[in-house]
Write a protein that holds these residues in place. Structure first.
Motif, PDB file in Angstrom:
ATOM      1  N   THR A   1      -3.414 -13.151  10.552  1.00  9.68           N
ATOM      2  CA  THR A   1      -3.879 -13.470   9.196  1.00  9.68           C
ATOM      3  C   THR A   1      -2.839 -12.936   8.208  1.00  9.68           C
ATOM      4  OG1 THR A   1      -5.181 -11.418   9.133  1.00  9.68           O
ATOM      5  CG2 THR A   1      -6.327 -13.433   9.808  1.00  9.68           C
ATOM      6  N   GLU A   2      -2.882 -13.426   6.979  1.00 11.87           N
ATOM      7  CA  GLU A   2      -1.854 -13.067   5.994  1.00 11.87           C
ATOM      8  C   GLU A   2      -1.974 -11.641   5.484  1.00 11.87           C
ATOM      9  OE1 GLU A   2      -1.732 -15.856   2.824  1.00 11.87           O
ATOM     10  OE2 GLU A   2      -0.804 -17.436   4.041  1.00 11.87           O
ATOM     11  N   LEU A   3      -3.176 -11.077   5.511  1.00  2.96           N
ATOM     12  CA  LEU A   3      -3.399  -9.746   4.937  1.00  2.96           C
ATOM     13  C   LEU A   3      -3.349  -8.669   6.014  1.00  2.96           C
ATOM     14  CD1 LEU A   3      -4.183  -7.869   2.596  1.00  2.96           C
ATOM     15  CD2 LEU A   3      -6.579  -8.411   3.071  1.00  2.96           C
ATOM     16  N   LYS A   4      -2.344  -7.800   5.910  1.00  3.30           N
ATOM     17  CA  LYS A   4      -2.283  -6.613   6.762  1.00  3.30           C
ATOM     18  C   LYS A   4      -3.179  -5.551   6.135  1.00  3.30           C
ATOM     19  CE  LYS A   4       1.458  -4.000   6.725  1.00  3.30           C
ATOM     20  NZ  LYS A   4       2.840  -3.533   6.937  1.00  3.30           N
ATOM     21  N   PRO A   5      -3.970  -4.834   6.928  1.00  2.16           N
ATOM     22  CA  PRO A   5      -4.896  -3.848   6.357  1.00  2.16           C
ATOM     23  C   PRO A   5      -4.198  -2.871   5.398  1.00  2.16           C
ATOM     24  CG  PRO A   5      -5.336  -4.122   8.687  1.00  2.16           C
ATOM     25  CD  PRO A   5      -4.094  -4.907   8.395  1.00  2.16           C
ATOM     26  N   PHE A   6      -4.905  -2.512   4.328  1.00  2.00           N
ATOM     27  CA  PHE A   6      -4.365  -1.591   3.335  1.00  2.00           C
ATOM     28  C   PHE A   6      -4.474  -0.162   3.857  1.00  2.00           C
ATOM     29  CE2 PHE A   6      -5.372  -5.123   0.296  1.00  2.00           C
ATOM     30  CZ  PHE A   6      -4.060  -5.341  -0.112  1.00  2.00           C
TER      31      PHE A   6
ATOM     32  N   PHE B   1      -7.357  -6.063  13.775  1.00  3.11           N
ATOM     33  CA  PHE B   1      -6.351  -6.388  14.785  1.00  3.11           C
ATOM     34  C   PHE B   1      -5.569  -7.633  14.368  1.00  3.11           C
ATOM     35  CE2 PHE B   1      -4.889  -8.530  18.621  1.00  3.11           C
ATOM     36  CZ  PHE B   1      -4.302  -7.495  19.332  1.00  3.11           C
ATOM     37  N   ASP B   2      -6.292  -8.658  13.918  1.00  2.02           N
ATOM     38  CA  ASP B   2      -5.637  -9.904  13.510  1.00  2.02           C
ATOM     39  C   ASP B   2      -4.683  -9.675  12.343  1.00  2.02           C
ATOM     40  OD1 ASP B   2      -7.036 -11.170  15.483  1.00  2.02           O
ATOM     41  OD2 ASP B   2      -8.336 -12.323  14.151  1.00  2.02           O
ATOM     42  N   GLY B   3      -5.070  -8.803  11.401  1.00  2.00           N
ATOM     43  CA  GLY B   3      -4.193  -8.499  10.269  1.00  2.00           C
ATOM     44  C   GLY B   3      -2.956  -7.738  10.702  1.00  2.00           C
TER      45      GLY B   3
ATOM     46  N   HIS C   1       0.828  -1.205   0.000  1.00  2.00           N
ATOM     47  CA  HIS C   1       0.000   0.000   0.000  1.00  2.00           C
ATOM     48  C   HIS C   1       0.867   1.261   0.000  1.00  2.00           C
ATOM     49  CE1 HIS C   1      -3.427   2.576   1.159  1.00  2.00           C
ATOM     50  NE2 HIS C   1      -2.613   3.125   2.038  1.00  2.00           N
ATOM     51  N   GLN C   2       2.063   1.158   0.564  1.00  2.00           N
ATOM     52  CA  GLN C   2       2.922   2.331   0.741  1.00  2.00           C
ATOM     53  C   GLN C   2       4.108   2.344  -0.227  1.00  2.00           C
ATOM     54  OE1 GLN C   2       3.211   3.828   4.988  1.00  2.00           O
ATOM     55  NE2 GLN C   2       3.115   1.635   5.389  1.00  2.00           N
ATOM     56  N   TYR C   3       3.960   1.726  -1.407  1.00  2.00           N
ATOM     57  CA  TYR C   3       5.124   1.626  -2.295  1.00  2.00           C
ATOM     58  C   TYR C   3       5.778   2.982  -2.564  1.00  2.00           C
ATOM     59  CZ  TYR C   3       8.068   1.205  -6.344  1.00  2.00           C
ATOM     60  OH  TYR C   3       9.153   1.303  -7.170  1.00  2.00           O
TER      61      TYR C   3
ATOM     62  N   LYS D   1     -12.832   3.639  14.387  1.00  2.00           N
ATOM     63  CA  LYS D   1     -13.457   2.422  13.871  1.00  2.00           C
ATOM     64  C   LYS D   1     -12.677   1.816  12.701  1.00  2.00           C
ATOM     65  CE  LYS D   1     -17.228   1.738  16.323  1.00  2.00           C
ATOM     66  NZ  LYS D   1     -17.485   0.435  16.991  1.00  2.00           N
ATOM     67  N   CYS D   2     -11.491   2.333  12.418  1.00  2.00           N
ATOM     68  CA  CYS D   2     -10.743   1.848  11.248  1.00  2.00           C
ATOM     69  C   CYS D   2      -9.388   1.284  11.668  1.00  2.00           C
ATOM     70  CB  CYS D   2     -10.563   2.972  10.233  1.00  2.00           C
ATOM     71  SG  CYS D   2      -9.405   4.267  10.755  1.00  2.00           S
ATOM     72  N   ALA D   3      -8.741   0.613  10.723  1.00  2.00           N
ATOM     73  CA  ALA D   3      -7.441  -0.004  10.999  1.00  2.00           C
ATOM     74  C   ALA D   3      -6.374   1.040  11.310  1.00  2.00           C
ATOM     75  CB  ALA D   3      -7.020  -0.859   9.807  1.00  2.00           C
ATOM     76  N   LYS D   4      -6.470   2.208  10.668  1.00  2.00           N
ATOM     77  CA  LYS D   4      -5.472   3.254  10.923  1.00  2.00           C
ATOM     78  C   LYS D   4      -5.585   3.767  12.353  1.00  2.00           C
ATOM     79  CE  LYS D   4      -2.088   5.927   9.671  1.00  2.00           C
ATOM     80  NZ  LYS D   4      -2.121   6.796   8.499  1.00  2.00           N
TER      81      LYS D   4
END
Length: 461
Positions: free
Chosen positions: A380-385, A373-375, A268-270, A335-338
């Protein structure tokens, strides 16, 4: 609304045009308007405006060097419009690029769109996803122009903790520091003011999205993340050129280099990565001019270390914001991953009750954030975008917070209890606060600032 097919769109709309741009200095602002077209579909005319009423132009807004920057800014802007139908061919009518620079742009587009391809289920490869054709008749060598350098530092400000830390570290350069924002929001101005500067120290730019693109998105044309930080790179370069700056100072950390998906190159941060930072510097020096250094002051450090340093800067704690969802209202949505990441990464280093008050709720006690949280924790394999740190940093922060709360005889929040149950603590990387990323482009004149920070954040100090 049914999402349209990548392959069907490419067949139906095979050509994208970058016709050109219009550049004007009208009163107290510079206006750039681009002209793009997807043949057989629609035209796009996005604009970018730069306020100039609070600074003198050290270099001409429409010089050959300035126009070279504006042309290249358009090369980044076009990808936001190309992606809605992904035409096979991109025809650049208003400029010429050498073959290695065509490959440079294709690399940026491909890597910067990795999340877009993933989210939309597109199986693309860098060789065939796009044919980029430029105008051979405009093949010319840009003659070096005199650059009037006034030795300013142009600090990019997003309103989050990272740019606050950079600003504080560069307090000794106060008379030389100016600031740069895109689509100014309250937190961006407030954090500059909190550092002891005034609003006239900010070069404010305003970027619009063409309404035709929004209409197409609503009709099921493709949408997704683009390399926005590359827009910031070229737009800040143009503003630095106008100002006569010597340095463009970013606040991208070493953590921005990590992929969002374990075992895959989807970042996401390329365009915040060290790789892009180096590529951008080489491209500008090769094709535009060599007069401004572009670097991240915080590249030697992780998000975890930056959080510890930020905790030492209470003057910013009320004004900083990083939440994309709540940015227009200048709030943390909680309420978001950030929000979850920033709250958690700060928690080991700040008073917990104060942190809850800043964010408006105890985010780690919200079961609705379990998947995010799990990401973040690597369950889990996917970290939030989102622009978040590494899995190991998040694990370190949660573990440190659990220890801290237990030592205070406090009950652990829901998600901390989940971490205690699921994570093998023997896998915690205990050296994270002592790390120093030597892969950075920090100039010698600024090394004292990062050495000061390292002394503050390293565990053995």
């Amino acid at each position: 609304m049914e999402k349209k097919s990548f392959n069907e769109l490419r067949e139906k709309y095979p050509v994208f045009y970058y016709h050109g741009y219009d550049l004007k200095h009208d009163g107290d602002e510079i206006c750039i308007e681009y002209s793009f077209e997807i043949e057989g579909l629609t035209e796009f005319h996005p604009t970018t405006k730069i306020k100039t009423d609070n600074f003198d132009l050290a270099n001409a807004f429409d010089s050959k060097t300035a126009q070279a920057i504006i042309f290249n800014l358009g090369m980044v802007e076009l990808i936001s419009y190309w992606k809605c139908a992904c035409p096979k061919k991109v025809v650049v009518e208003c400029g010429h690029l050498h073959e290695r620079d065509i490959n440079w742009w294709k690399k940026l587009y491909f890597n910067g769109l990795s999340e877009f391809f993933y989210i939309n289920g597109i199986d693309a490869d860098i060789e065939s996803f796009m044919e980029l054709v430029t105008n051979e008749e405009l093949h010319s060598h840009l003659e070096p122009e005199v650059y009037n350098c006034l030795d300013y530092n142009l600090i990019t400000v997003g309103g989050g903790k990272d740019s606050c830390v950079t600003t504080a570290l560069l307090k000794e350069f106060k008379e030389k520091n100016k600031f740069f924002t895109v689509n100014d929001q309250q937190a961006r101005t407030d954090t500059v003011l909190a550092a002891g500067y005034n609003e006239n120290d900010i070069i404010k730019t305003y970027r619009t999205i063409d309404k035709n693109l929004l209409k197409l998105n609503s009709e099921g044309f493709l949408n997704g993340h683009t390399p926005f930080s590359a827009v910031v790179a070229f737009l800040s370069l143009y503003c630095a050129y106008l100002l006569g700056a010597k340095n463009i100072v970013l606040s991208n950390e070493s953590s921005a280099n990590e992929s969002n998906i374990i075992g895959a190159e989807v970042n996401h941060q390329y365009s915040k990565s060290y790789e892009f930072e180096c590529d951008f510097t080489s491209y500008v020096r090769r094709n535009i001019f060599d007069g401004i250094d572009y670097f991240s002051l915080l590249r030697p450090f992780s998000e975890l270390q930056i959080a510890k340093q930020f905790a030492l800067l209470p003057e910013f704690h009320k004004s900083f914001r990083s939440c994309n969802k709540g940015s227009k209202q200048n709030i943390w949505c909680a309420k978001c991953a950030k929000c979850l990441f920033v709250f958690t990464i700060l928690a080991p280093f700040m008073n917990y009750d104060r942190l809850v008050k800043i964010f408006g709720s105890d985010i780690l006690d919200d079961k609705d954030l379990t998947a995010d949280f799990d990401g973040l924790a690597g369950f889990t394999e996917l970290k939030p975008f989102e622009c978040v740190g590494t899995r190991s940093e998040f694990q370190f922060a949660v573990n440190a917070l659990c220890k801290k709360l237990k030592s205070e005889s406090r009950e652990l929040p829901l998600l901390c209890r989940r971490f205690e149950e699921k994570f093998d603590k023997s896998k915690i990387d205990k050296n994270l606060l002592n790390e120093y990323n030597a892969l950075n482009n920090v100039p010698e004149d600024f090394v004292f600032a990062i050495m000061e920070m390292y002394k503050n954040v390293a565990e053995n100090n």
